[in-house]
Design an enzyme around this catalytic site. Sequence first.
Site: not given
Ligand code: NAD
Ligand code: UDP
Length: 316
Positions: A148, A151, A177, A189, A191, A276-277, A280
């Site tokens: 991830y 990528g 987050n 995740r 939350v 695990d960071p 952040r």
């Molecule tokens: P999510 O998993 O809920 O949504 C991702 C969506 O992408 C899903 O609907 C999934 O079916 C679709 N998808 C995955 N692979 C695909 C592919 N190859 N082709 C077409 N569709 C595909 O995740 P999210 O929380 O909604 O995150 C959305 C974006 O935001 C992601 O790119 C994620 O990396 C980025 N992001 C989210 C967070 C967060 O806290 N939610 C934090 C950092 C970055």
């Molecule tokens: N975490 C936790 N309990 C859980 C799930 C996650 O303590 O049930 C911690 C995890 O180790 C990390 C933070 O919560 O330190 C955030 O995790 P998340 O997977 O939501 O996102 P990240 O920021 O690590 O991508």
Amino acid sequence: MRPSGQRTLVTGGAGFLGSHLCEALIRRGDQVLCVDNFHTGTRDTIAPLLEHPRFELLQHDVTVPLDVEVDRIFNLACPASPVHYQHDPVRTTRTCVLGAMNLLALAERRRARILQASTSEVYGDPEVHPQPEHYWGRVNPTGLRSCYNEGKRCAETLFFDYHRQYGLEIKVVRIFNTYGPRMYVDDGRVVSNFITQALRGDPVTVYGDGSQTRSFCYVDDLIDGLLAAMDSPAAFTGPVNIGNPDELSMRALAERVLRLSGSSSRIVHQPLPPDDPKVRRPDIALARKNLGWQPRVPLDEGLAKTIAYFRALLNA
Ligand code: NAD
Ligand code: UDP
């Protein structure tokens, strides 16, 4: 709402963030094309939009090239939860890298403006705190999170090379987050885990000693930030951090969720996943200055809304 005449593509539009973004775009008058392969997303998240005359759904995998007429592209397609993206890591890298290449090629063909949903994970386990955009990060290239993190880093590289090489209008947003209604019950995740555990009366699973920190942004604020970035002047490419700088430890988050949900669940500790960071927190000075954006929803208010969402879902 009067149609804007603009056709906007949202990849990953059936996901947690994507579905909120599609809704916001429809609200402001865009014609929205949602592209998703339902890897983690579901039709339920976009069910209210399916009958809307300005909403279209295309089931498609972004690792396969696509040709559609669009003016703007938000590239959100990628699993975001560590549990999901580590389940099939090769597929995750393919989605990040091939997905970016295919959408950039589409943007170039259509001369469309394109925004990449990048992530705070590009900073890895950071030595600089809080994280400003000019920090290059500390990322393990061979670990479980690398599919991830690397990528997404490679996708950023591709965006900036398309911008320099072909003059494409790009926006790179580093999302920290984010939480809120429509997170999945079982996505792992923190939350969603803590809230569903608290509501079911199950033990709340804090990984490690719970001293690691995160900073949580409510979904409505995040969507406002994505729209502000997309609408910013062409000269502003980012990368720009979008997140809420209100930082707390995972132990404190667990206690907060227990208090706000009125749960009597106990807290249990489980092993900390590798890489695990430890901390952040976004530095959002750039977003404040260039986008006039800052988060508005305090954690307690956002958590209360999210708890209400999960309570209704679990009761149903
Ligand atoms: P999510 O998993 O809920 O949504 C991702 C969506 O992408 C899903 O609907 C999934 O079916 C679709 N998808 C995955 N692979 C695909 C592919 N190859 N082709 C077409 N569709 C595909 O995740 P999210 O929380 O909604 O995150 C959305 C974006 O935001 C992601 O790119 C994620 O990396 C980025 N992001 C989210 C967070 C967060 O806290 N939610 C934090 C950092 C970055
Ligand atoms: N975490 C936790 N309990 C859980 C799930 C996650 O303590 O049930 C911690 C995890 O180790 C990390 C933070 O919560 O330190 C955030 O995790 P998340 O997977 O939501 O996102 P990240 O920021 O690590 O991508």
